[in-house]
Write a protein that holds these residues in place. Structure first.
Motif, short mmCIF file in Angstrom:
data_model
loop_
_atom_site.label_atom_id
_atom_site.label_comp_id
_atom_site.label_asym_id
_atom_site.label_seq_id
_atom_site.Cartn_x
_atom_site.Cartn_y
_atom_site.Cartn_z
N LEU A 7 -20.17 47.38 20.34
CA LEU A 7 -19.46 47.54 21.62
C LEU A 7 -19.61 48.98 22.10
N PRO A 8 -19.76 49.17 23.39
CA PRO A 8 -19.75 50.54 23.91
C PRO A 8 -18.43 51.21 23.57
N GLU A 9 -18.44 52.51 23.38
CA GLU A 9 -17.26 53.25 22.92
C GLU A 9 -16.04 53.00 23.80
N LYS A 10 -16.21 53.10 25.09
CA LYS A 10 -15.08 52.93 26.01
C LYS A 10 -14.56 51.50 25.94
N CYS A 11 -15.45 50.53 25.83
CA CYS A 11 -15.08 49.13 25.74
C CYS A 11 -14.29 48.87 24.45
N ALA A 12 -14.76 49.43 23.35
CA ALA A 12 -14.07 49.28 22.07
C ALA A 12 -12.70 49.94 22.10
N PHE B 44 -10.36 47.76 24.16
CA PHE B 44 -10.03 46.57 23.38
C PHE B 44 -8.97 46.90 22.34
N TYR B 45 -9.17 47.99 21.61
CA TYR B 45 -8.20 48.37 20.58
C TYR B 45 -6.83 48.66 21.18
#
Length: 179
Positions: A114-119, A122-123
Motif C-alpha cells: 500500500l502507498p504510505e499515505k493510504c496505509a 487505513f491504520y
C-alpha cells in the motif's frame, strides 16, 4: 553554512518542545515520541555538514511527520496481525500455524505494497478508530481524499485476500467447533 555545535544546541533548545507536541498530535500518544525525536536529532547531528541553518526548521518538521507516519504504519501492521491472530485463533489453535503464518505473511505483503499515505489513513481509521474528518484534519487532507484512500486500501486488501477467503472460512468454522 553548516550547523556548528552551538547552533545545534540552539536548534535543539528552540524546537524540541514544539516538535514533541507536533509528534504527540500525530501519534495521539507520547509512548514513542522521545525515541523518534532522539533519532531525528541524532540524524541532524550526523548530517550537520550538509544542513543549512535556514532550512533546519523545515527539515525537523518534515522528519518528525515522516517518522510518525512510519510509526503509525508499523502499528497498523501489528494491529492487523493481532486482529488476524484473534480471528484465526492463533492463541487457541496451534494446529494451523503454517496456514496462519502464510496468511499473516500475505497480509503483511499486501500492507507493505500500500502507498504510505493510504496505509496511514487505513491504520488511523480502522485501528485507531478515528473518523474520516479526524484523519483529514490530522493529515491535512480533505475528507474526500481520506475516503478515496480508504476505498483504495479496502479494495486492494479484499482483492489480495480473495484467494484466502475459503481458508479463512474453514479456520473460522474450525474454531467455532473447537472452542
Amino acid at each position: 553554512m553548516a550547523l556548528d555545535q552551538v547552533q545545534y544546541k540552539n536548534v535543539f533548545d528552540l524546537h524540541y518542545e514544539a516538535l514533541y507536541g507536533y509528534a504527540c498530535s500525530i501519534l495521539r500518544s507520547e509512548v514513542y515520541v522521545e525515541d523518534i525525536l532522539q533519532n531525528i536529532f541524532i540524524k541532524l547531528w550526523e548530517t550537520r555538514a550538509t544542513i543549512q541553518v535556514a532550512s533546519v526548521k523545515a527539515y525537523l518538521y518534515t522528519a518528525v511527520r515522516n517518522e510518525c507516519l512510519n510509526q503509525l504504519k508499523h502499528k497498523g501492521v501489528q494491529a492487523v496481525y493481532a486482529h488476524t491472530a484473534k480471528i484465526t485463533g492463533t492463541e487457541a489453535d496451534h494446529g494451523n500455524k503454517a496456514e496462519q503464518k502464510e496468511l499473516q505473511e500475505h497480509i503483511q505483503g499486501l500492507l507493505d505494497r500500500l502507498p504510505e499515505k493510504c496505509a496511514t489513513v487505513f491504520y488511523m481509521c480502522r485501528q485507531l478508530g478515528l473518523s474520516y474528518r479526524e484523519v483529514a484534519e490530522e493529515l491535512d487532507l480533505s475528507i474526500k481524499t481520506v475516503e478515496n484512500h480508504m476505498t483504495k486500501a479496502l479494495k486492494f486488501l479484499r482483492g489480495g485476500l480473495a484467494a484466502y477467503q475459503v481458508s479463512l472460512l474453514f479456520l473460522f468454522i474450525y474454531q467455532l467447533f473447537n472452542v
